[in-house]
Scaffold this motif. Structure first.
Motif, PDB file in Angstrom:
ATOM      1  N   GLY B  13       0.598  -1.356  -0.008  1.00  0.00           N
ATOM      2  CA  GLY B  13       0.004   0.106  -0.103  1.00  0.00           C
ATOM      3  C   GLY B  13       0.690   1.336  -0.019  1.00  0.00           C
ATOM      4  O   GLY B  13       2.081   1.064  -0.173  1.00  0.00           O
ATOM      5  N   CYS B  14       0.070   2.173   0.401  1.00  0.00           N
ATOM      6  CA  CYS B  14       1.047   3.639   0.187  1.00  0.00           C
ATOM      7  C   CYS B  14       1.355   4.147   1.540  1.00  0.00           C
ATOM      8  O   CYS B  14       1.837   5.289   1.695  1.00  0.00           O
ATOM      9  N   GLY B  16      -0.471   5.418   3.775  1.00  0.00           N
ATOM     10  CA  GLY B  16      -1.503   6.579   4.165  1.00  0.00           C
ATOM     11  C   GLY B  16      -2.235   6.346   5.377  1.00  0.00           C
ATOM     12  O   GLY B  16      -2.495   7.362   6.050  1.00  0.00           O
ATOM     13  N   ASP B  17      -2.455   5.255   5.612  1.00  0.00           N
ATOM     14  CA  ASP B  17      -3.084   5.057   7.128  1.00  0.00           C
ATOM     15  C   ASP B  17      -2.267   5.018   8.061  1.00  0.00           C
ATOM     16  O   ASP B  17      -2.639   5.415   9.147  1.00  0.00           O
ATOM     17  N   THR B  85      -8.963   1.176   2.844  1.00  0.00           N
ATOM     18  CA  THR B  85      -9.606   0.594   1.884  1.00  0.00           C
ATOM     19  C   THR B  85      -8.822  -0.287   1.053  1.00  0.00           C
ATOM     20  O   THR B  85      -9.530  -1.542   0.857  1.00  0.00           O
ATOM     21  N   CYS B  86      -7.554  -0.341   0.961  1.00  0.00           N
ATOM     22  CA  CYS B  86      -6.879  -1.580   0.586  1.00  0.00           C
ATOM     23  C   CYS B  86      -6.930  -2.758   1.281  1.00  0.00           C
ATOM     24  O   CYS B  86      -7.344  -3.610   0.506  1.00  0.00           O
ATOM     25  N   VAL B  92      -6.790   0.472  -4.712  1.00  0.00           N
ATOM     26  CA  VAL B  92      -6.547   0.927  -6.084  1.00  0.00           C
ATOM     27  C   VAL B  92      -5.625  -0.292  -6.601  1.00  0.00           C
ATOM     28  O   VAL B  92      -6.172  -0.630  -7.916  1.00  0.00           O
ATOM     29  N   GLY B 136     -11.258   4.041   4.199  1.00  0.00           N
ATOM     30  CA  GLY B 136     -11.034   5.205   3.907  1.00  0.00           C
ATOM     31  C   GLY B 136      -9.461   5.014   3.253  1.00  0.00           C
ATOM     32  O   GLY B 136      -8.947   4.016   3.404  1.00  0.00           O
TER      33      GLY B 136
HETATM   34  S1  SF4 Z   1      -6.127   2.347   1.600  1.00  0.00           S
HETATM   35 FE1  SF4 Z   1      -5.553   4.237   0.283  1.00  0.00          FE
HETATM   36  S2  SF4 Z   1      -4.344   5.342   1.890  1.00  0.00           S
HETATM   37 FE2  SF4 Z   1      -4.449   3.167   2.757  1.00  0.00          FE
HETATM   38  S3  SF4 Z   1      -2.781   2.179   1.999  1.00  0.00           S
HETATM   39 FE3  SF4 Z   1      -4.383   1.968   0.612  1.00  0.00          FE
HETATM   40  S4  SF4 Z   1      -4.064   3.486  -1.030  1.00  0.00           S
HETATM   41 FE4  SF4 Z   1      -2.737   3.887   1.053  1.00  0.00          FE
END
Ligand code: SF4
Ligand code: SF4
Lengths: 441, 255
Positions: B13-14, B16-17, B85-86, B92, B136
């Protein structure tokens, strides 16, 4: 003597998943791997077939810490492809957003991820017990950076307000007024920040000739430009970037690696200071001089100076945010404006900006409807990886005899009790502020 | 009382959480005082094995390595929270389940040998039991804090299950579909974000995942009457939550 391996399974206090493996052959270093094992999401392939307006929201998810950079860079690429001019107000607001991101990102790295190394703690939360002041200053700056991003971008992470040609809604004057006050409070921290950083000696563990690359704006210091400068004196146009930063696939890493004229190179805050530090003004210039000046320690190939370069840039970003806010509020531009009409056309567009960790490159090819046909993203951390590996090799060669021995003695620093070479390798890698999700994407 | 033991883990993931947790600047030091962090690689070198009361897991499962970590964490954790959300729906990376991940990989890395093992991006619940989902992209800070404070008291919070449209009505936004002829995922997406995007005149892209009992047929008829084709739905409305069934259901209703 047989082969030996130094293995750091999981690098901590960095974004994403990676490790370090050093292969020793007798007393010699045979190979050094920065193992990037973050999963791939294959963004360059995923965006194919998607309409141009979904691009920024998709690619901002490459990385949370620099999501604003990815969003802005993608929109610059779309605008380049479609021939769209943005207004001065949009330009200023985007710059403000990037300054906010830079403040957040640098404060996070410097105070929460790196300072614990220098002060001898496993995390900033542990550090906060004895150095509450430093931890709180880092958190306050980080919060300010987030507030700027939230106000301009609509969210601190993955800013939805950044559209092709402008913003969904421009922040209201009252929202900007609120920022003015907060940025002013942030600026009050500058002298303390500079003195704190000046008081932490940077270990002189490595000084190796390094090629630095950074964008050079038409004037001043800044994050948006179409021209690239290298510390060997060359300059390049945006179209030349992909070929000078030659990307290749390596077997031990999910991230590609880059070479400039067959040599590793470095990007990021330290590179920007090396190449454009003479353009800094105000308190940022004072801070730079306090840390030894542009011609001082920054260009000597010691990556541990990246932290001080980030401190200089924190000052720069605070001052620039204040200036941008003043320009936005002094009535020189209309507060409301319509976005330019967007007419897609087929062709290629390139976005190029300085993200907190260095040069970020997005290139997209569109068909006549504005659907993405092809994509190429080159991130700062991918560019830095070869240089990180080179530095890890040099460090191992120099301090190899310290393996397994306590009390690493580094020039200019108190002995690091209980710490040995693997610790130092991590400190070096962390100094580059690697963003591993970005590097793989 | 003993401190609550917590672990924060990331798959693909990124981050972000996890970053959103670090973005709780005002509360972070207080939280740190109340829990015992056993693992949080993004922020700490401390790594303690053994059981954990609450594991927060971010990201989707995109490679065998992710799956191994997920199984290990599940084995240690009394409660497993899917963070973002991931983790909840795939996010994504899982946007188009018709795409073959091996082909995606080849497009990015070329044919220079099979470098690493991958698998189709999937949410956590595909492989293990998930005790609580906090969607989210990224998670909303207030909901994350609420979750942590409920967990400290031994419960889970109530997270909104209404669609983004409900948030839009509360904020008195004009409808982007009706008034501005845009394609918006709000009606099918779970709210709780205070309609962040529509409030900026930007259509919702569905980043919080599908609302549980959306009326897909009505939504499709509503969009079709406004000239929105299946192709547009596929390209613009399926960026975050296809594995949760949103994609299949949308497509089905178009037949
Ligand atoms: S849900 Fe969104 S913010 Fe969280 S890891 Fe996945 S891409 Fe990143
Ligand atoms: S409006 Fe939609 S895309 Fe925007 S934050 Fe809310 S759920 Fe996500």
């Amino acid at each position: 003597m047989g082969d030996k391996i130094i293995e750091i399974k999981h690098l901590t206090r960095v974004e994403g998943h990676g490790g370090i493996t050093v292969f020793l052959d007798g007393g010699k270093v045979r190979d050094v791997h920065m193992d990037i094992f973050e999963g791939g999401r294959f963004y360059e392939a995923l965006v194919r077939g998607k309409p141009y307006h979904t691009l920024a929201p998709i690619v901002s998810r490459v990385c949370a810490i620099c999501s604003a950079s990815h969003a802005v860079c993608a929109q610059i690429a779309v605008e380049d492809a479609f021939g769209i001019e943005i207004s001065p107000r949009t330009r200023l607001l985007r710059d403000l957003l990037l300054q906010g991101e830079n403040i957040e990102s640098h404060a996070l790295h410097l105070f929460l991820l790196v300072l614990p190394d220098y002060l001898g703690y496993p995390s900033a939360l542990d550090m906060a017990r004895d150095h509450g002041h430093a931890a709180r200053m880092g958190l306050a700056l980080k919060q300010l950076g987030n507030l700027i991003q939230e106000t301009v971008g609509g969210r601190a992470v993955h800013p939805p307000n950044v559209l092709v040609g402008g913003f969904g809604r421009m922040p209201s004057p009252s929202a900007l007024e609120n920022l003015v006050e907060k940025v002013r409070m942030g600026m009050e921290m500058i002298p303390i920040l500079v003195e704190l950083m000046a008081g932490i000696p940077v270990p002189r563990v490595l000084e190796e000739e390094t090629v630095y690359l950074a964008l050079l704006p038409p004037e001043g210091y800044g994050f948006v430009s179409r021209r690239i400068a290298a510390s060997d004196g060359s300059t390049y146009s945006v179209e030349e970037f992909a070929s000078i930063c030659h990307e290749r696939v390596v077997s031990h890493s999910h991230a590609k690696q880059s070479l400039y004229s067959k040599r590793p190179f470095a990007v990021g805050a330290q590179s920007r200071v090396v190449l454009a530090g003479d353009r800094l003004e105000g308190q940022a210039r004072v801070a730079l001089d306090r840390f030894g000046g542009q011609q001082g320690p920054f260009g000597q190939g010691n990556p541990l100076f990246n932290g001080l370069a980030q401190a200089v840039e924190l000052v720069y970003s605070l001052e620039t945010a204040a200036r941008n806010l003043q320009m936005l509020l002094d009535g020189a531009f209309p507060t409301e404006e319509k976005r330019p009409e967007i007419v897609p056309r087929s062709g290629t567009g390139i976005g190029l900006i300085e993200a907190p960790r260095g040069i970020l490159y997005h290139q997209y090819e569109f068909d006549e409807e504005g659907t993405i046909v092809d994509a190429d993203i080159i991130t700062p951390t991918a560019q830095n990886l070869s240089n990180i590996e080179r530095d890890l090799r040099l460090i191992t060669e120099r301090y190899g005899s310290m393996i397994g021995r306590d009390g690493l003695l580094l020039p200019g620093m108190a002995p690091l009790n209980g710490k040995d070479l693997p610790f130092l390798l991590q400190v070096i890698a962390r100094a580059y502020d690697p963003c591993i999700s970005c590097s793989v994407h | 009382m003993d401190q609550l033991t917590v672990g924060i883990f990331g798959l693909t993931g990124c981050a972000g959480d996890q970053l959103t947790l670090l973005n709780c600047e005002d509360e972070l030091l207080a939280i740190a005082g109340k829990v015992r962090m056993k693992s949080f690689k993004m922020a700490s070198t401390t790594e303690v094995g053994g059981e954990i009361e609450v594991a927060f897991v971010e990201g989707s499962v995109c490679q065998p390595r992710d799956l191994a970590l997920l199984r290990e964490v599940r084995g240690r954790a009394h409660n497993l929270v899917a963070l973002g959300t991931c983790a909840c729906f795939g996010g994504v990376a899982a946007m188009d389940q018709r795409l073959d991940p091996e082909i995606l990989k080849e497009k990015v890395y070329g044919t220079e040998g099979d470098l690493f093992a991958i698998q189709r991006a999937r949410p956590l619940s595909t492989y293990v039991d998930v005790d609580f989902m906090l969607p989210g992209c990224p998670v909303e800070k207030e909901q994350l804090l609420e979750t942590i404070s409920c967990l400290l008291k031994g419960s889970f919070p109530e997270i909104p299950t209404t669609p983004v449209c409900a948030d839009c009505r509360i904020r008195e936004n004009v409808c982007l579909v009706i008034e501005k002829e845009q394609v918006c995922c709000g009606a099918l997406t779970r709210g709780g974000c205070k309609a962040r995007c529509p409030s900026l005149d930007v259509p919702c892209l569905g980043c919080r995942g599908p609302v549980e009992d959306a009326y897909y047929r009505a939504e499709m008829e509503f969009l079709a009457a406004r000239g929105v084709t299946r192709e547009v739905v596929r390209k613009e409305m399926l960026l975050f939550s296809t594995p949760a069934g949103m994609g299949e259901r949308l497509e089905k209703e178009f037949d």
